[in-house]
Design a protein around this motif. Structure first.
Motif, PDB file in Angstrom:
ATOM      1  N   ASN A  96      52.060 -80.552 -19.916  1.00  0.00           N
ATOM      2  CA  ASN A  96      53.206 -81.074 -19.710  1.00  0.00           C
ATOM      3  C   ASN A  96      53.518 -79.644 -18.859  1.00  0.00           C
ATOM      4  O   ASN A  96      53.980 -79.209 -17.568  1.00  0.00           O
ATOM      5  CB  ASN A  96      53.825 -81.751 -21.001  1.00  0.00           C
ATOM      6  N   TRP A  97      52.745 -78.743 -20.292  1.00  0.00           N
ATOM      7  CA  TRP A  97      53.907 -77.417 -20.442  1.00  0.00           C
ATOM      8  C   TRP A  97      53.029 -76.628 -18.769  1.00  0.00           C
ATOM      9  O   TRP A  97      53.302 -75.903 -18.177  1.00  0.00           O
ATOM     10  CB  TRP A  97      53.746 -76.384 -21.151  1.00  0.00           C
ATOM     11  N   MET A  98      51.669 -77.165 -19.201  1.00  0.00           N
ATOM     12  CA  MET A  98      51.325 -76.409 -18.306  1.00  0.00           C
ATOM     13  C   MET A  98      51.476 -76.670 -16.682  1.00  0.00           C
ATOM     14  O   MET A  98      51.243 -76.264 -15.301  1.00  0.00           O
ATOM     15  CB  MET A  98      49.290 -76.435 -17.577  1.00  0.00           C
ATOM     16  N   LYS A  99      51.505 -78.112 -16.511  1.00  0.00           N
ATOM     17  CA  LYS A  99      52.303 -78.533 -14.832  1.00  0.00           C
ATOM     18  C   LYS A  99      53.775 -77.460 -14.847  1.00  0.00           C
ATOM     19  O   LYS A  99      53.545 -77.226 -13.523  1.00  0.00           O
ATOM     20  CB  LYS A  99      52.753 -79.486 -15.351  1.00  0.00           C
ATOM     21  N   ARG A 100      54.752 -77.700 -15.511  1.00  0.00           N
ATOM     22  CA  ARG A 100      55.787 -76.782 -15.623  1.00  0.00           C
ATOM     23  C   ARG A 100      55.917 -75.738 -15.382  1.00  0.00           C
ATOM     24  O   ARG A 100      56.446 -74.926 -14.549  1.00  0.00           O
ATOM     25  CB  ARG A 100      56.172 -76.888 -16.741  1.00  0.00           C
ATOM     26  N   GLU A 101      54.536 -74.760 -15.344  1.00  0.00           N
ATOM     27  CA  GLU A 101      54.670 -73.512 -15.331  1.00  0.00           C
ATOM     28  C   GLU A 101      53.670 -72.715 -14.583  1.00  0.00           C
ATOM     29  O   GLU A 101      54.329 -72.081 -14.043  1.00  0.00           O
ATOM     30  CB  GLU A 101      53.126 -73.301 -16.869  1.00  0.00           C
ATOM     31  N   MET A 102      53.158 -74.172 -13.871  1.00  0.00           N
ATOM     32  CA  MET A 102      52.894 -73.970 -12.050  1.00  0.00           C
ATOM     33  C   MET A 102      53.903 -73.723 -11.598  1.00  0.00           C
ATOM     34  O   MET A 102      53.627 -72.655 -10.427  1.00  0.00           O
ATOM     35  CB  MET A 102      51.743 -75.096 -11.800  1.00  0.00           C
ATOM     36  N   GLU A 103      54.983 -74.256 -11.867  1.00  0.00           N
ATOM     37  CA  GLU A 103      56.069 -74.981 -10.623  1.00  0.00           C
ATOM     38  C   GLU A 103      56.685 -73.633 -11.337  1.00  0.00           C
ATOM     39  O   GLU A 103      57.129 -73.210  -9.715  1.00  0.00           O
ATOM     40  CB  GLU A 103      56.701 -76.058 -11.227  1.00  0.00           C
ATOM     41  N   LEU A 104      56.744 -73.294 -12.389  1.00  0.00           N
ATOM     42  CA  LEU A 104      58.202 -72.154 -12.164  1.00  0.00           C
ATOM     43  C   LEU A 104      57.425 -71.023 -11.901  1.00  0.00           C
ATOM     44  O   LEU A 104      58.091 -70.099 -11.016  1.00  0.00           O
ATOM     45  CB  LEU A 104      58.333 -71.946 -13.398  1.00  0.00           C
ATOM     46  N   GLN A 105      56.149 -70.657 -11.524  1.00  0.00           N
ATOM     47  CA  GLN A 105      55.636 -69.430 -11.302  1.00  0.00           C
ATOM     48  C   GLN A 105      55.488 -69.024  -9.753  1.00  0.00           C
ATOM     49  O   GLN A 105      55.190 -68.589  -9.107  1.00  0.00           O
ATOM     50  CB  GLN A 105      53.857 -69.441 -11.608  1.00  0.00           C
ATOM     51  N   LYS A 106      55.833 -70.192  -9.156  1.00  0.00           N
ATOM     52  CA  LYS A 106      56.079 -70.375  -7.529  1.00  0.00           C
ATOM     53  C   LYS A 106      57.087 -69.637  -7.278  1.00  0.00           C
ATOM     54  O   LYS A 106      58.052 -68.510  -6.161  1.00  0.00           O
ATOM     55  CB  LYS A 106      56.487 -71.990  -7.071  1.00  0.00           C
ATOM     56  N   SER A 107      58.468 -69.222  -8.374  1.00  0.00           N
ATOM     57  CA  SER A 107      59.597 -68.270  -8.049  1.00  0.00           C
ATOM     58  C   SER A 107      60.087 -67.716  -8.811  1.00  0.00           C
ATOM     59  O   SER A 107      61.091 -66.845  -9.062  1.00  0.00           O
ATOM     60  CB  SER A 107      60.914 -70.075  -8.444  1.00  0.00           C
ATOM     61  N   MET A 108      58.820 -66.991  -9.615  1.00  0.00           N
ATOM     62  CA  MET A 108      58.887 -65.882 -10.446  1.00  0.00           C
ATOM     63  C   MET A 108      57.232 -65.187 -10.590  1.00  0.00           C
ATOM     64  O   MET A 108      56.578 -65.489 -10.283  1.00  0.00           O
ATOM     65  CB  MET A 108      59.657 -66.679 -11.481  1.00  0.00           C
ATOM     66  N   GLU A 109      57.638 -63.707 -10.674  1.00  0.00           N
ATOM     67  CA  GLU A 109      56.691 -62.867 -11.167  1.00  0.00           C
ATOM     68  C   GLU A 109      56.955 -62.450 -13.079  1.00  0.00           C
ATOM     69  O   GLU A 109      57.818 -62.136 -13.473  1.00  0.00           O
ATOM     70  CB  GLU A 109      56.942 -61.662 -10.553  1.00  0.00           C
TER      71      GLU A 109
END
Length: 163
Positions: free
Chosen positions: A17-30
């Protein structure tokens, strides 16, 4: 065995679950830094630590992130003993000349991130709340609670009772 099959299955679920959220988050941050080493002074005491991750979002805002895997979800500043992210924000300011815009606990097990906006008033207020306990710890006037958690304590570098 150290972990039961149930424990392993549970860990796999929250990590997935964390990895899915992390992948989405990395689209909008560096990600600017991982395990950013910090050495800083507060209350005439020198501290050393590591910020788990430093991020910059699409607007340029900087967030200091600490990852948590405990059973209980954590909110920055939710208790008087929670000095970690305020000290990190203070350290970031000493090192980089400006405060971060946000601090966050990423509660991996609970698949949530709790973010708090930071400003000079908040940091100064919270740091002033730490001066008394810090002074008591240095002088030995405060009973400590040594144990396995000493390795995680923000004051381990100055505590006379650390284990």
């Amino acid at each position: 065995p150290i972990l039961s099959n149930e424990d392993i299955a549970s860990m796999q679920t929250w990590l997935s679950n964390w990895m899915k959220r992390e992948m989405e988050l990395q689209k909008s941050m560096e990600v600017l830094h991982v395990e950013e080493k910090i050495d800083f002074e507060f209350g005439e005491v020198f501290f050393a630590g590591k910020i788990d991750r430093v991020e910059r979002d699409s607007t340029g805002s900087v967030t200091l992130v600490d990852f948590k895997t405990s059973k209980k979800a954590t909110t920055p500043g939710s208790s008087q003993s929670d000095a970690q992210l305020i000290l990190y924000a203070h350290a970031w300011s000493q090192i980089h000349g400006t405060l971060p815009d946000y601090v966050a606990y990423d509660n991996v097990r609970h698949n949530e991130r709790v973010t708090v906006e930071i400003n000079p008033t908040i940091v100064q207020r919270e740091l002033s709340n730490l001066l008394g306990p810090l002074s008591n710890l240095i002088s030995g006037d405060k009973d400590s609670n040594p144990g396995f958690h000493c390795s995680w304590c923000d004051f381990k570098s100055i505590c006379p009772d650390k284990k």
